[in-house]
Scaffold this active site. Structure first.
Site, PDB file in Angstrom:
ATOM      1  N   ASP A  39       0.923  -1.183   0.017  1.00 15.17           N
ATOM      2  CA  ASP A  39      -0.064   0.049  -0.144  1.00 15.17           C
ATOM      3  C   ASP A  39       0.846   1.320  -0.304  1.00 15.17           C
ATOM      4  O   ASP A  39       0.438   2.082  -0.655  1.00 15.17           O
ATOM      5  CB  ASP A  39      -1.064   0.189   0.918  1.00 15.17           C
ATOM      6  CG  ASP A  39      -1.556   1.189   1.480  1.00 15.17           C
ATOM      7  OD1 ASP A  39      -2.572   1.672   0.385  1.00 15.17           O
ATOM      8  OD2 ASP A  39      -1.436   1.969   2.350  1.00 15.17           O
ATOM      9  N   GLU A 111      -2.031  -5.127  -3.645  1.00 16.25           N
ATOM     10  CA  GLU A 111      -1.094  -4.576  -2.796  1.00 16.25           C
ATOM     11  C   GLU A 111       0.234  -5.517  -2.236  1.00 16.25           C
ATOM     12  O   GLU A 111       1.230  -4.988  -2.243  1.00 16.25           O
ATOM     13  CB  GLU A 111      -1.657  -3.877  -1.551  1.00 16.25           C
ATOM     14  CG  GLU A 111      -2.609  -2.714  -1.873  1.00 16.25           C
ATOM     15  CD  GLU A 111      -3.385  -2.149  -0.965  1.00 16.25           C
ATOM     16  OE1 GLU A 111      -4.010  -1.007  -1.099  1.00 16.25           O
ATOM     17  OE2 GLU A 111      -3.360  -2.607   0.263  1.00 16.25           O
TER      18      GLU A 111
END
Length: 219
Positions: A39, A111
């Site tokens: 992320d 992610e």
């Protein structure tokens, strides 16, 4: 995962990135830590790309573009495009509940894969992979790409009203592919409805979009 455009020197990183908590064990860790790292890597790549793409844009203009590019729905859409759901490692119960199609699982997996690339080959390679995957979205990002729910809430606040209220009026279909019927209502009585398969949030977005279009048409 040939669509990533990266061949792993340490394939165990990719395996971990694809491992959901429903099948994890003491000897087979899940992808949550990689998701956390990925992320941040994605965020830096997108922030850097937007910063250099429009040197005149203010922070207020860049922020909604950034949010549109890194939000879960976008990550999930990219995951679908590269077939990530087909290779996720899930427990039986998660598979039976349609886990390979869930936005949250796909976004988390995307992610985690970005983090795996970063750990395997460094930031430059991770940047190249991310920019390649996100290229079309970066090139077509709107000047004001706020999602409909955010835009409708801001419209309501600017009009002196409380935030819109979303009501699930019905739900049908199997658990792994539910169909939601959502009504959004403003304090002044204006409403809009949307129905469809997918996540509850995506149908709320559709209802908000319909109401926004109606409001804008009256200006």
């Amino acid at each position: 995962m040939t669509r990533l455009g990266h061949e792993f020197a340490r394939p165990e990183l990719l395996i971990r990135a694809l491992t959901h908590g429903s099948i994890a064990s003491a000897t087979r860790p899940d992808n949550q830590r990689l998701e956390f790292l990925g992320d941040r890597v994605l965020g830096l790549v997108m922030a850097e790309a937007l910063f250099h793409a429009d040197l005149k844009a203010s922070e207020g203009q860049l922020a909604p573009r950034y949010n549109a590019l890194v939000r879960g729905e976008t990550c999930a859409a990219l995951a679908r495009e590269i077939g990530l759901g087909n290779v996720l490692k899930l427990g039986r119960s998660e598979m039976l509940s349609g886990g390979r199609r869930k936005d949250a699982l796909l976004a988390d997996g995307m992610e985690a894969v970005i983090a795996a690339v970063y750990l395997d080959a460094g930031f430059d390679t991770a940047r190249r992979v991310v920019l390649n995957l996100w290229r079309d979205r970066l090139n077509s990002i709107d000047e004001d790409p706020r999602d409909p729910k955010t835009a409708l809430q801001e419209w309501a606040q600017a009009s002196g009203m409380p935030p819109p209220v979303y009501e699930q009026t019905s739900r049908s279909g199997p658990d792994h592919a539910p169909v939601f019927h959502i009504t959004v209502r403003l304090a002044n009585g204006q409403t809009a409805e949307a129905q469809g398969a997918g996540t509850k949030r995506s149908i709320e977005q559709a209802a908000a979009r319909q109401l926004l279009e109606r409001l804008e048409g009256r200006k």
